[in-house]
Write an enzyme that holds these catalytic residues in place. Structure first.
Site, PDB file in Angstrom:
ATOM      1  N   SER A  45       0.823  -1.212   0.000  1.00  0.00           N
ATOM      2  CA  SER A  45       0.000   0.000   0.000  1.00  0.00           C
ATOM      3  C   SER A  45       0.853   1.256   0.000  1.00  0.00           C
ATOM      4  O   SER A  45       2.038   1.221   0.339  1.00  0.00           O
ATOM      5  CB  SER A  45      -0.917   0.020   1.235  1.00  0.00           C
ATOM      6  N   SER A  83      -3.201  -4.062  -3.044  1.00  0.00           N
ATOM      7  CA  SER A  83      -2.544  -2.813  -2.669  1.00  0.00           C
ATOM      8  C   SER A  83      -3.584  -1.742  -2.373  1.00  0.00           C
ATOM      9  O   SER A  83      -4.529  -1.545  -3.136  1.00  0.00           O
ATOM     10  CB  SER A  83      -1.630  -2.340  -3.797  1.00  0.00           C
ATOM     11  N   ASP A 129      -4.015   1.994  -2.383  1.00  0.00           N
ATOM     12  CA  ASP A 129      -3.339   3.176  -2.946  1.00  0.00           C
ATOM     13  C   ASP A 129      -4.289   4.369  -2.877  1.00  0.00           C
ATOM     14  O   ASP A 129      -5.261   4.437  -3.633  1.00  0.00           O
ATOM     15  CB  ASP A 129      -2.922   2.901  -4.385  1.00  0.00           C
TER      16      ASP A 129
END
Length: 376
Positions: free
Chosen positions: A252, A290, A292
Site C-alpha cells: 500500500s 494494494s 493506494d
C-alpha cells in the site's frame, strides 16, 4: 532508452552496524522533472502545513508509528479546508473518506499509521478535536486516518500505538524540515522489497503559471519493479532479493498532496488523480492487494461570507480548469521524488519476521550512471 534498459543485477553486502546518514534523491544527482522545488523540498513548503511523527520501536518486534499532517495551525474543525480523496486501488482502510468526498472538506488532521491501529488512532484524533477550545458543543467530527500494513517488521496484532502516541504526533507537528525514512508511520514499512518509509518533496510553479506551491508526503509500503528515471533498479542481497514482499506487488501507499493554490473539491480530485501518475512512474502497478490512496487539500480557505447574505454562502475564487496543467505536473513530479526520498532516507531495520535492508546507495548510483540517468 532508459525505460528499455536491461536489468542489472549486482551483489550487495550491507551491515546493520554500518549505517550512516543517508541522502535524499537530489543529494546523489536524481532530479525529477524541470520545475524547481520549494526551499525545503517538502510538503511544509506549502505555507501553514505542519508535520509530526511518533516513532515506536521496541526490541525487534515492534516497529510502527504515527505521522500527522495538519493543514494549518488553527482549529481544523472550525477552519475547514477544501479537500478530496482519490482511490487508486481500495484494498485498505481510510477512515473518514466518504465525508471528505461528500462535503469536499477536511476538518481534522490527517493521521497515518498501521492497518490494525486505525480505530485507536481515529479515537485519539477525536480526543484532540473535541478538546480544542471552541469545540465544546461538537457532537460529530470526522477524523481522517489512513494506513499501510507494516506486519513484516512489526508485530501488528499487538496494536502498539496509544492515544498518547497519536496526540504527541499531532501536538508536535511543526513547519520546517520533515524527517524521512523509517520514522513515524514509516518505521515498519517495506517498498519494492527494500526499506520504505516516509518521503516528501515539493514544487513551485513560475509566476506565469500562478506561482503556487505543491507539496507531497508519502508513506510507502508497496511492491512492483523499482524504476528511477525510467531505469530498472534490480539488486540482490547475497543469494536473495531484498525481502519477501509478495511477488504480485501487493502492499500500500498513502499519498498526501497539499497546495496553496485556491482549488475546490472538483479540482482537488483532478489534482489527486495525477499523484497516481507519479506513483506509476516508480514501478508500482497498484496490484489487487494494494491500498493506494491520495488525500489532497488546499490551504486557501473560502472567504467569510458577507453579512448581507446572512452567512448562507461560501465564496472562493478557484483556479480555472485550463490553468491546472502546471499543478498537475508539479504533483506528478513531487510524488515521484517523495517516493524515492522515502527509500533513500530509510535505514535497514531488523524486525518481527526478519530484516529489511535499506536500498543500497552506491549500487543504485552505479546503475543510474551506467544508463545516463545521473551524471558520471
Amino acid at each position: 532508452m532508459k525505460g528499455n534498459a536491461p536489468l542489472l543485477f549486482l551483489l550487495i553486502a550491507t551491515s546493520l552496524g554500518a549505517q550512516t546518514q543517508r541522502p535524499r534523491a537530489r543529494d546523489i544527482g536524481i532530479v525529477v522533472g524541470s520545475l524547481p522545488t520549494g526551499p525545503l523540498n517538502a510538503i511544509t513548503d506549502v505555507a501553514g502545513v505542519r508535520v509530526g511523527h511518533t516513532t515506536i520501536a521496541r526490541g525487534d518486534s515492534i516497529n510502527t508509528g504515527i505521522t500527522a499532517i495538519l493543514p494549518h495551525g488553527g482549529n481544523p474543525f472550525r477552519e475547514k479546508v477544501p479537500a478530496a480523496i482519490v482511490v487508486g486501488n481500495g484494498f485498505g482502510k481510510l477512515a473518514g473518506s466518504t465525508q471528505v468526498n461528500e462535503l469536499g472538506e477536511l476538518e481534522s488532521p490527517i493521521v497515518l499509521t498501521c492497518t490494525l491501529c486505525v480505530p485507536r488512532a481515529a479515537d485519539a484524533v477525536l480526543t484532540w478535536l473535541l478538546g480544542l477550545p471552541g469545540n465544546e458543543d461538537v457532537r460529530s467530527a470526522n477524523p481522517v486516518v489512513g494506513e499501510t500494513n507494516d506486519g513484516f517488521l512489526n508485530n501488528i496484532r499487538a496494536r502498539s500505538i496509544t492515544e498518547a502516541d497519536v496526540l504527541s504526533a499531532i501536538r508536535g507537528a511543526a513547519d520546517g524540515p520533515v524527517a524521512e525514512g523509517a520514522v513515524g508511520a514509516g518505521r515498519g514499512t517495506v517498498a519494492f522489497g527494500w526499506k520504505g518509509g516516509i518521503g516528501t518533496s515539493s514544487r513551485t510553479l513560475p509566476e506565469k503559471w500562478g506561482g503556487w506551491t505543491v507539496g507531497v508526503l508519502v508513506q510507502t509500503n508497496f511492491g512492483g519493479d523499482l524504476r528511477i528515471d525510467g531505469v530498472p533498479i534490480e539488486l540482490r542481497v547475497g543469494a536473495q532479493h531484498a525481502v519477501p514482499l509478495p511477488p504480485n506487488g501487493d502492499g500500500s501507499i498513502m499519498i498526501v498532496v497539499a497546495t496553496d493554490a485556491p482549488l475546490d473539491h472538483l479540482r482537488l480530485t483532478r489534482l489527486a488523480n495525477r499523484a497516481l501518475a507519479g506513483l506509476a512512474r516508480t514501478g508500482s502497478s497498484m496490484s489487487n492487494g494494494s491500498g493506494d490512496y491520495v488525500i489532497a487539500f488546499s490551504t486557501a480557505r473560502p472567504r467569510p461570507p458577507s453579512p448581507a447574505l446572512d452567512r448562507l454562502v461560501d465564496t472562493i475564487a478557484v483556479v480555472r480548469n485550463d490553468v491546472m496543467s502546471g499543478l498537475f505536473q508539479a504533483t506528478i513530479d513531487a510524488t515521484e521524488e517523495a517516493i524515492y526520498n522515502s527509500l533513500l532516507r530509510a535505514e535497514t531495520v531488523r524486525g518481527y519476521r526478519g530484516t529489511v535492508r535499506a536500498l543500497p546507495i552506491d549500487s543504485t548510483v552505479t546503475i543510474l550512471k551506467r544508463h545516463g540517468a545521473i551524471a558520471r
